[in-house]
Structure formats: C-alpha cells, structure tokens
Write an enzyme that holds these catalytic residues in place. Structure first.
Site, PDB file in Angstrom:
ATOM      1  N   GLY A  92       0.886  -1.167   0.000  1.00 17.23           N
ATOM      2  CA  GLY A  92       0.000   0.000   0.000  1.00 17.23           C
ATOM      3  C   GLY A  92       0.920   1.212   0.000  1.00 17.23           C
ATOM      4  O   GLY A  92       1.639   1.452   0.985  1.00 17.23           O
TER       5      GLY A  92
ATOM      6  N   GLY B 234       1.304   4.808   3.628  1.00 20.38           N
ATOM      7  CA  GLY B 234       2.435   3.968   3.230  1.00 20.38           C
ATOM      8  C   GLY B 234       3.603   4.809   2.722  1.00 20.38           C
ATOM      9  O   GLY B 234       4.753   4.607   3.138  1.00 20.38           O
TER      10      GLY B 234
ATOM     11  N   ASP C 299       2.039  -1.572  -4.602  1.00 22.82           N
ATOM     12  CA  ASP C 299       0.669  -1.044  -4.681  1.00 22.82           C
ATOM     13  C   ASP C 299      -0.001  -1.634  -5.914  1.00 22.82           C
ATOM     14  O   ASP C 299       0.667  -1.880  -6.919  1.00 22.82           O
ATOM     15  CB  ASP C 299       0.660   0.489  -4.762  1.00 22.82           C
ATOM     16  CG  ASP C 299      -0.677   1.073  -4.329  1.00 22.82           C
ATOM     17  OD1 ASP C 299      -0.757   1.630  -3.208  1.00 22.82           O
ATOM     18  OD2 ASP C 299      -1.656   0.953  -5.107  1.00 22.82           O
TER      19      ASP C 299
ATOM     20  N   ARG D 240     -19.524   0.188   8.534  1.00 24.56           N
ATOM     21  CA  ARG D 240     -18.284  -0.410   9.012  1.00 24.56           C
ATOM     22  C   ARG D 240     -18.176  -1.869   8.547  1.00 24.56           C
ATOM     23  O   ARG D 240     -17.098  -2.348   8.206  1.00 24.56           O
ATOM     24  CB  ARG D 240     -18.288  -0.342  10.550  1.00 24.56           C
ATOM     25  CG  ARG D 240     -16.930  -0.149  11.132  1.00 24.56           C
ATOM     26  CD  ARG D 240     -17.038  -0.040  12.636  1.00 24.56           C
ATOM     27  NE  ARG D 240     -15.756  -0.413  13.184  1.00 24.56           N
ATOM     28  CZ  ARG D 240     -15.028   0.354  13.947  1.00 24.56           C
ATOM     29  NH1 ARG D 240     -15.431   1.545  14.263  1.00 24.56           N
ATOM     30  NH2 ARG D 240     -13.875  -0.066  14.416  1.00 24.56           N
TER      31      ARG D 240
ATOM     32  N   ASN E 266     -12.096  -4.711   2.811  1.00 22.71           N
ATOM     33  CA  ASN E 266     -10.682  -4.731   3.189  1.00 22.71           C
ATOM     34  C   ASN E 266     -10.218  -6.120   3.641  1.00 22.71           C
ATOM     35  O   ASN E 266      -9.048  -6.455   3.504  1.00 22.71           O
ATOM     36  CB  ASN E 266     -10.396  -3.672   4.263  1.00 22.71           C
ATOM     37  CG  ASN E 266     -10.296  -2.280   3.649  1.00 22.71           C
ATOM     38  OD1 ASN E 266     -10.247  -2.157   2.423  1.00 22.71           O
ATOM     39  ND2 ASN E 266     -10.262  -1.251   4.468  1.00 22.71           N
TER      40      ASN E 266
ATOM     41  N   ASN F 156      -7.844  -0.219   8.121  1.00 18.93           N
ATOM     42  CA  ASN F 156      -9.038  -0.211   8.983  1.00 18.93           C
ATOM     43  C   ASN F 156     -10.108  -1.170   8.492  1.00 18.93           C
ATOM     44  O   ASN F 156     -10.136  -1.458   7.293  1.00 18.93           O
ATOM     45  CB  ASN F 156      -9.622   1.210   9.013  1.00 18.93           C
ATOM     46  CG  ASN F 156      -9.018   2.033  10.131  1.00 18.93           C
ATOM     47  OD1 ASN F 156      -8.784   1.525  11.218  1.00 18.93           O
ATOM     48  ND2 ASN F 156      -8.762   3.305   9.864  1.00 18.93           N
TER      49      ASN F 156
ATOM     50  N   HIS G 183      -9.737   1.195  17.937  1.00 14.31           N
ATOM     51  CA  HIS G 183      -9.509   2.478  17.279  1.00 14.31           C
ATOM     52  C   HIS G 183     -10.857   3.148  17.058  1.00 14.31           C
ATOM     53  O   HIS G 183     -11.787   2.500  16.609  1.00 14.31           O
ATOM     54  CB  HIS G 183      -8.822   2.163  15.951  1.00 14.31           C
ATOM     55  CG  HIS G 183      -8.288   3.347  15.237  1.00 14.31           C
ATOM     56  ND1 HIS G 183      -7.537   4.320  15.852  1.00 14.31           N
ATOM     57  CD2 HIS G 183      -8.371   3.697  13.938  1.00 14.31           C
ATOM     58  CE1 HIS G 183      -7.190   5.222  14.956  1.00 14.31           C
ATOM     59  NE2 HIS G 183      -7.685   4.870  13.794  1.00 14.31           N
TER      60      HIS G 183
HETATM   61  P1  A3D Z   1      -4.763   5.501   0.542  1.00 10.41           P
HETATM   62  O1  A3D Z   1      -4.001   6.765   0.337  1.00 10.41           O
HETATM   63  O2  A3D Z   1      -6.032   5.287  -0.197  1.00 10.41           O
HETATM   64  O3  A3D Z   1      -3.768   4.280   0.280  1.00 10.41           O
HETATM   65  C1  A3D Z   1      -4.180   2.947   0.225  1.00 10.41           C
HETATM   66  C2  A3D Z   1      -3.417   2.295  -0.928  1.00 10.41           C
HETATM   67  O4  A3D Z   1      -3.652   0.898  -0.898  1.00 10.41           O
HETATM   68  C3  A3D Z   1      -3.859   2.796  -2.300  1.00 10.41           C
HETATM   69  O5  A3D Z   1      -2.753   3.372  -2.982  1.00 10.41           O
HETATM   70  C4  A3D Z   1      -4.375   1.546  -2.997  1.00 10.41           C
HETATM   71  O6  A3D Z   1      -4.076   1.516  -4.387  1.00 10.41           O
HETATM   72  C5  A3D Z   1      -3.599   0.462  -2.251  1.00 10.41           C
HETATM   73  N1  A3D Z   1      -4.176  -0.873  -2.372  1.00 10.41           N
HETATM   74  C6  A3D Z   1      -5.481  -1.238  -2.345  1.00 10.41           C
HETATM   75  N2  A3D Z   1      -5.570  -2.582  -2.479  1.00 10.41           N
HETATM   76  C7  A3D Z   1      -4.308  -3.065  -2.555  1.00 10.41           C
HETATM   77  C8  A3D Z   1      -3.743  -4.372  -2.687  1.00 10.41           C
HETATM   78  N3  A3D Z   1      -4.522  -5.453  -2.772  1.00 10.41           N
HETATM   79  N4  A3D Z   1      -2.403  -4.472  -2.730  1.00 10.41           N
HETATM   80  C9  A3D Z   1      -1.612  -3.392  -2.674  1.00 10.41           C
HETATM   81  N5  A3D Z   1      -2.081  -2.131  -2.551  1.00 10.41           N
HETATM   82  C10 A3D Z   1      -3.415  -1.970  -2.497  1.00 10.41           C
HETATM   83  O7  A3D Z   1      -5.132   5.342   2.093  1.00 10.41           O
HETATM   84  P2  A3D Z   1      -4.239   5.743   3.334  1.00 10.41           P
HETATM   85  O8  A3D Z   1      -2.808   5.454   3.072  1.00 10.41           O
HETATM   86  O9  A3D Z   1      -4.619   7.103   3.804  1.00 10.41           O
HETATM   87  O10 A3D Z   1      -4.819   4.710   4.425  1.00 10.41           O
HETATM   88  C11 A3D Z   1      -4.589   3.329   4.253  1.00 10.41           C
HETATM   89  C12 A3D Z   1      -5.414   2.518   5.240  1.00 10.41           C
HETATM   90  O11 A3D Z   1      -4.965   2.805   6.555  1.00 10.41           O
HETATM   91  C13 A3D Z   1      -6.923   2.798   5.236  1.00 10.41           C
HETATM   92  O12 A3D Z   1      -7.635   1.597   5.463  1.00 10.41           O
HETATM   93  C14 A3D Z   1      -7.098   3.733   6.416  1.00 10.41           C
HETATM   94  O13 A3D Z   1      -8.414   3.699   6.939  1.00 10.41           O
HETATM   95  C15 A3D Z   1      -6.074   3.164   7.370  1.00 10.41           C
HETATM   96  N6  A3D Z   1      -5.586   4.068   8.421  1.00 10.41           N
HETATM   97  C16 A3D Z   1      -5.548   3.575   9.681  1.00 10.41           C
HETATM   98  C17 A3D Z   1      -5.086   4.366  10.703  1.00 10.41           C
HETATM   99  C18 A3D Z   1      -5.047   3.815  12.091  1.00 10.41           C
HETATM  100  O14 A3D Z   1      -4.667   4.491  13.014  1.00 10.41           O
HETATM  101  C19 A3D Z   1      -5.465   2.446  12.328  1.00 10.41           C
HETATM  102  C20 A3D Z   1      -4.660   5.671  10.452  1.00 10.41           C
HETATM  103  C21 A3D Z   1      -4.686   6.138   9.149  1.00 10.41           C
HETATM  104  C22 A3D Z   1      -5.141   5.318   8.125  1.00 10.41           C
END
Ligand code: A3D
Length: 391
Positions: free
Chosen positions: A94, A99, A119, A174, A181, A206, A261
């Site tokens: 990701g 990431g 990704d 949710r 996911n 999440n 969370h």
């Molecule tokens: P985002 O910028 O959308 O990045 C997610 C990436 O995952 C995208 O670039 C997608 O292309 C990629 N992706 C989707 N499916 C796949 C796969 N099968 N293999 C490889 N890559 C894939 O989101 P983000 O970086 O802001 O957040 C990522 C996740 O973290 C989300 O689920 C958020 O809800 C979560 N998150 C959790 C917290 C916690 O504190 C727990 C905080 C912030 C974000």
C-alpha cells in the site's frame, strides 16, 4: 503581564535590570526561567493587590500550577536501546498516503538497507520509490528503494507494513468496509506467508483490530509476528489534547490509550500525568473530558477537514514508533493491537494494549492497572470487535 516569555527576560537584562517584577498570577514559561538563570535575572511575582479577586480561569490556574511549581519538569523520553538493529528490508504494501509517508520517514532515518513498496495501482509504488531515491542526493540517505505491483517484493523483509485497502467512504457501513478490506488483507496475508514468513507484520488498514486478526488468521504466522497500529497514534493524539487543555508542551504529558480504534478507544485517564502529576489532580473533569473527546474524534476531525482521505502524517509517525520498538531503538512498552491470551479477562483476540517488542515481534503483553470504568470499557471494546469478526 499574563505570560512571561524569554523575550521579556532578555529585554529586562538588556536594560540592565537584574529583577523582573511580574503580576502575581503571571505564567512564566520554562524558556523564560532558563534564560533568567543564565542571564542572572531574578523573576519576582508581585503580591496580589489587597482585595483582588483570585483568578477563576481554570486553564490559567492549571498553567500557573504546572509551570510555576515544576517549571523544568518534562516527561522522560522513551528509553533508547543501546544497540538498535538496522533492518535489511522493510516492505510497505500500500503506497498511498500513509504507506508513502511512512516509507519517507524510514528513508530519512536510514533504518533499513532497502525499502520495498507495493501497490495495486500500476506505477504508483515504483514512482514513490524513485522519488524517495531522488531525495537521497539531499538527505544523504543510504537507504535504497524499489517499487512495483507484485507482492514478491516483500521477499525476505524483516518488517512488512500493510496500509493497503480502502478508507471508509461517506455512507459506507463499518461492516461493508470490513468485508472489502478483509479480501485485500487475505491476499496480502497469503503472499506474506509465502515470501516473508519471518517478517513482523504491522497492520494499519481499517477497521484495525479486525484486519489485524484477519492478517493473523489467514497468514497463519505466529501471533507474536502480527501487530496492529492504532494505539501509538491514538496515544499521541491524547497527549497532544491534554497538553492543549493544560497549556503545556506535549513532552510534559505521559498518557496512553488502549482498546480499539475510534469510538471504542479507552484513553487511560487514571494513569495519565502532566509534569509528573496525575491529570485528575491538575485538570478539571470538563478539561479532561475535552481532551478525551479530542483524542477519540481526532481521526474524524482530520477526515472532516480534508473531505477526501484521512490522516497520514501522525499515522506514519505512529507506524515508525512501532518500527523503532521492533528494532530496539525504543525499549519501553508501546500500545498496539496484539493477541491477548487472558490478560484483562480477554482471550484469543487482537486488541490495543501495551506490549514490549523486539525484532521478532511481541515479547510480552503488559497488564496495566486500570480503574473499574477503564477495565469495563476495554472489555466492552473486546466484545464489539469479537461481534464484528463473528458477523
Ligand atoms: P490511501 O491513500 O487510499 O492508500 C491505500 C493504498 O492501498 C492505495 O494506494 C491503494 O491503491 C492500495 N491498495 C489497495 N488494495 C491493494 C492491494 N490489494 N495491494 C496493494 N495495494 C493496495 O489510504 P491511506 O494510506 O490514507 O490509508 C490506508 C489505510 O490505513 C486505510 O484503510 C485507512 O483507513 C487506514 N488508516 C488507519 C489508521 C489507524 O490508526 C489504524 C490511520 C490512518 C489510516
């Protein structure tokens, strides 16, 4: 003069004053006290005028108490390990906002020889890896980065950070997010089991506790190798919120959150301290409630402002705090979602608690002393996670 700063002390010294008289209720900042010491300026609080009403502003009262009585106290920093590991490879599955930002922090701090970014979006991970390498001419980082769409890139990683997945979009339940996911996490879990069976996996996707559980179940890795990141982020938000209401620096605050969370977070008020004093001794209930609400709703507040996407800077730092614990740079326990085996009366479930880590993952779960309300909130969070997983 409600607030006495370093500037006021320097100005007094520049005009030859060795004594600086300030109001009875003035707050003197730690920097002002330090510089007063160095420049030999004596800060004197004037007596309150006869018959003056005592200050009733609670925030000011707290600042006075904390800054005047223990001006130089700051929370001790995390204990640093003497021999932190440098990893061979950290993989980021990701390469979206969290990431890429975490990979950026890892590249700057040079804690691994190589970063692998993956990704599903063609070109995205490769572009980010190239971009990170382009910065090394300025940062001097020796860490190399490569990226692509194949999960083979995780091969032999020491740590795999999983942020792949979708954030919750407006109107999405949710449960719907969990289903979407979970499919993503299942594919990744199988690849990690195949290509990097010795890696420690940090799940960020999440809903956090549920996705961490799915990662463990589907990868069949030992539970100690699977960790969910949320507690380090939520705790940072809680410390920042407490510092805000008390008018001190976040470094003056020691506080953590356990539980799940979001709404099922359990900010530990009973053990939180500001400048070493229990928060309940120095803050009013209303102030504590405000800080708790700010911590619980911190993620939602960022989403509301950004409109699309969620927080990524603090989450990336929170991921790197866990990586630092894994490599032995931080030896104190940290809050994270880990497998509970009877602690707090909870068994066989991933939930946010404090644990100690090493390069193989979880070493020990710490069972903190909680008050009755905190313990029942933690157990309620466990029941909710359990119900969602069963659903
Ligand atoms: P985002 O910028 O959308 O990045 C997610 C990436 O995952 C995208 O670039 C997608 O292309 C990629 N992706 C989707 N499916 C796949 C796969 N099968 N293999 C490889 N890559 C894939 O989101 P983000 O970086 O802001 O957040 C990522 C996740 O973290 C989300 O689920 C958020 O809800 C979560 N998150 C959790 C917290 C916690 O504190 C727990 C905080 C912030 C974000």
């Amino acid at each position: 003069m409600p607030l006495v700063s370093e500037y006021d002390v320097r100005r007094a010294a520049a005009t030859g004053n060795r004594e600086l008289y300030v109001d009875a209720d003035a707050v003197v900042t730690p920097q002002a006290l330090d510089i007063a010491d160095r420049l030999g300026v004596d800060i004197q609080h004037r007596a309150a005028p006869m018959g003056a009403q005592p200050s009733i502003d609670p925030a000011r009262a707290v600042q006075r108490l904390l800054l005047r009585r223990s001006p130089r106290w700051v929370a001790p920093p995390h204990r640093r390990g003497l021999a932190a590991t440098r990893f061979t490879r950290i993989a980021f599955v990701g390469s979206g906002m969290v990431g890429a930002t975490a990979a950026h922090l890892a590249a700057i701090s040079g804690i691994a020889d190589e970063l692998s970014l993956v990704d599903v979006v063609p070109g995205l991970a490769a572009a980010t890896a190239l971009d990170l390498e382009h910065a090394s001419g300025i940062t001097g980082s020796a860490t190399r980065a490569r990226g692509g769409t194949s999960l083979d890139l995780c091969a032999s990683a020491d740590v795999v950070v999983v942020t792949a997945g979708r954030p919750r979009s407006p109107g999405m339940t949710r449960d719907a997010l969990l289903a979407i996911n979970a499919r993503v996490i299942h594919d990744i879990a199988e690849s990690i089991a195949l290509h990097a069976p010795d890696a420690v996996v940090i799940v960020v996707t999440n809903p956090l506790d549920e996705m961490t559980s799915e990662m463990w179940r589907r990868s069949a890795l030992p539970a100690r190798q699977v960790i969910g990141m949320a507690g380090t982020l939520d705790s940072s938000r809680f410390r920042n919120a407490l510092a805000g209401v008390a008018g001190v620096r976040p470094a003056d605050v020691q506080a953590i959150t356990l539980g799940s969370h979001g709404a099922e977070m359990v900010p530990l008020v009973s053990s939180a301290t500001i400048k070493g004093r229990p928060v309940r001794d120095v803050l009013s209930t209303a102030m504590i409630d405000r800080a708790v609400a700010e911590a619980v709703n911190g993620g939602a507040a960022v989403v509301e402002l950004r409109k699309t996407g969620s927080a990524f800077i603090a989450p990336a730092h929170a991921v790197m705090e866990l990586v630092d614990a894994l490599r032995g740079a931080i030896t104190d326990p940290l809050p994270a979602s880990v497998m509970l085996t009877g602690q707090y009366g909870i068994d066989g479930l991933f939930l946010g608690v404090r644990a100690r880590f090493d390069s193989g993952g979880v070493v020990e779960v710490i069972e903190d002393r909680l008050d009755k309300a905190e313990l029942s909130a933690l157990q309620a969070a466990a029941r909710s996670v359990q119900a969602r997983l069963a659903g």
